[in-house]
Design a protein around this motif. Structure first.
Motif, short mmCIF file in Angstrom:
data_model
loop_
_atom_site.label_atom_id
_atom_site.label_comp_id
_atom_site.label_asym_id
_atom_site.label_seq_id
_atom_site.Cartn_x
_atom_site.Cartn_y
_atom_site.Cartn_z
N SER A 270 0.82 -1.22 0.00
CA SER A 270 0.00 0.00 0.00
C SER A 270 0.85 1.27 0.00
O SER A 270 0.35 2.35 -0.33
CB SER A 270 -0.94 0.01 1.21
OG SER A 270 -0.20 0.00 2.41
N VAL A 271 2.12 1.15 0.37
CA VAL A 271 2.98 2.33 0.43
C VAL A 271 4.14 2.26 -0.57
O VAL A 271 4.74 3.28 -0.89
CB VAL A 271 3.56 2.53 1.85
CG1 VAL A 271 2.45 2.81 2.85
CG2 VAL A 271 4.39 1.32 2.29
N HIS B 224 5.28 4.96 -3.28
CA HIS B 224 4.53 6.19 -3.01
C HIS B 224 5.36 7.17 -2.18
O HIS B 224 6.33 6.79 -1.52
CB HIS B 224 3.23 5.88 -2.26
CG HIS B 224 2.22 5.16 -3.10
ND1 HIS B 224 2.31 3.81 -3.37
CD2 HIS B 224 1.11 5.60 -3.73
CE1 HIS B 224 1.29 3.44 -4.13
NE2 HIS B 224 0.55 4.51 -4.36
N PHE C 83 4.81 10.36 0.71
CA PHE C 83 3.86 10.92 1.66
C PHE C 83 4.43 12.21 2.25
O PHE C 83 5.63 12.32 2.47
CB PHE C 83 3.57 9.91 2.78
CG PHE C 83 2.97 8.62 2.30
CD1 PHE C 83 1.60 8.45 2.25
CD2 PHE C 83 3.79 7.57 1.90
CE1 PHE C 83 1.05 7.25 1.81
CE2 PHE C 83 3.25 6.37 1.45
CZ PHE C 83 1.88 6.22 1.40
N GLU D 193 -0.01 10.03 7.67
CA GLU D 193 -0.51 9.34 6.48
C GLU D 193 0.16 7.97 6.33
O GLU D 193 -0.50 6.98 6.01
CB GLU D 193 -0.25 10.19 5.23
CG GLU D 193 -1.05 11.48 5.18
CD GLU D 193 -0.69 12.33 3.97
OE1 GLU D 193 0.23 11.93 3.21
OE2 GLU D 193 -1.31 13.39 3.78
N LYS E 113 -1.11 5.64 9.06
CA LYS E 113 -2.46 5.17 8.78
C LYS E 113 -2.45 4.03 7.77
O LYS E 113 -3.15 3.03 7.92
CB LYS E 113 -3.32 6.34 8.27
CG LYS E 113 -4.77 5.98 8.03
CD LYS E 113 -5.55 7.19 7.55
CE LYS E 113 -7.00 6.82 7.26
NZ LYS E 113 -7.78 7.99 6.76
N GLU E 114 -1.64 4.20 6.72
CA GLU E 114 -1.55 3.16 5.69
C GLU E 114 -0.99 1.86 6.26
O GLU E 114 -1.48 0.77 5.96
CB GLU E 114 -0.66 3.65 4.54
CG GLU E 114 -1.27 4.74 3.67
CD GLU E 114 -2.41 4.24 2.80
OE1 GLU E 114 -2.49 3.01 2.57
OE2 GLU E 114 -3.23 5.06 2.37
N GLU F 186 -3.49 0.04 8.56
CA GLU F 186 -4.57 -0.66 7.86
C GLU F 186 -4.16 -2.06 7.43
O GLU F 186 -5.01 -2.92 7.19
CB GLU F 186 -5.01 0.16 6.64
CG GLU F 186 -5.81 1.41 7.02
CD GLU F 186 -6.23 2.22 5.80
OE1 GLU F 186 -5.81 1.86 4.68
OE2 GLU F 186 -6.95 3.22 5.99
N GLU F 187 -2.85 -2.29 7.33
CA GLU F 187 -2.37 -3.63 7.00
C GLU F 187 -2.60 -4.61 8.15
O GLU F 187 -2.68 -5.82 7.94
CB GLU F 187 -0.87 -3.58 6.67
CG GLU F 187 -0.53 -2.88 5.36
CD GLU F 187 -0.94 -3.70 4.15
OE1 GLU F 187 -0.98 -4.95 4.25
OE2 GLU F 187 -1.22 -3.10 3.10
#
Length: 261
Positions: A140-141, A144, A146, A151, A154-155, A158-159
């Motif tokens: 998810s990261v 990317h 940030f 942020e 949070k990502e 969520e994992e």
């Protein structure tokens, strides 16, 4: 001082001297690295080196003297007001600082902080893997960028795979914090005395070298024994690593090299 010396409990010259002496001893105990090392050398647990309020210490000393004298003449209503002020003062300071910062940033358009960027590329993913963390849960990261730590957190949260300490370690690795080694800055700011000669020699070998992440500088310096962390087998090793951590943080603040320069 009138509140401390008269309003809480009336001090005579002798008791005032005792209170001030007690204050000095307590402040010394919580600020002396030499005493901490002495306690460690004789096998006793060290006291933490933390900021201690001189006002709280002297009030405690005065109350202690008052209790020894029976406690009847202590003005507990004044003591209550002082205690309330200790609680209210940080809150009021927080509010004023928040308002002042908002005005400086939005009215006068001044930069009050450097925005921190977090990137997940081949370099950072490889380092995360090197730390023994499973990078397969970073989809998810990965790839990317940030602009805020929250942020990233949070990502990762969520994992539902990484622990909090592991997430903080990942965030630390991903943080972009440009550095340029400049030992002259340490000398000019009088900070060189915080390091051993061997540590300074190791830094001079990296003169003008740039790093994109904090951990890159740490990893490079740790190749020299004087910058290497110890396995924490006892309090001495723990204290050594804490001191080394402070030295690294000092380097980060001194060698920070904003991209805009």
């Amino acid at each position: 001082m009138r509140t401390v010396g008269k309003d809480i409990f009336h001090l005579s010259p002798v008791t005032a001297l005792i209170a001030v002496t007690a204050e000095a001893i307590v402040l010394f105990i919580f600020a002396s690295r030499g005493l901490q090392n002495l306690l460690l050398s004789i096998g006793l647990p060290p006291l933490p080196l933390v900021p201690v309020s001189s006002t709280q210490v002297i009030v405690g000393a005065v109350v202690g003297i008052g209790l020894v004298k029976g406690g009847k003449n202590i003005r507990y209503n004044i003591l209550g007001k002082v205690s309330l002020a200790w609680i209210a003062a940080p809150v009021i300071a927080f509010v004023f600082a928040f308002i002042a910062l908002f005005i400086v940033q939005n009215v006068f358009e001044q930069t009050v902080f450097q925005q921190t960027v977090y990137t997940f590329n081949r370099t950072t993913i490889k380092q995360i893997e090197k730390e023994g963390l499973d990078t397969s849960h970073l989809s998810s990261v990965n790839g990317h960028r940030f602009d805020r730590e929250m942020e990233v957190y949070k990502e990762l949260a969520e994992e539902k795979y990484f622990s909090r300490s592991e997430m903080l370690k990942i965030i630390h690795i991903a943080e972009v914090y440009p550095l340029r080694v400049n030992t002259k800055l340490l000398l000019d700011k009088g900070l060189a005395k915080r390091f051993s000669q061997q540590q300074l020699e190791a830094l001079k070998k990296l003169e003008n070298k740039e790093f994109k992440h904090k951990w890159q500088l740490e990893e490079t310096l740790s190749q020299d024994p004087s910058w290497r962390r110890r396995k924490e087998l006892g309090e001495r090793d723990k204290l050594y690593n804490q001191n080394l951590e402070e030295q690294f943080n000092l380097l980060f603040r001194t060698f920070y090299f904003p991209p805009s320069r």
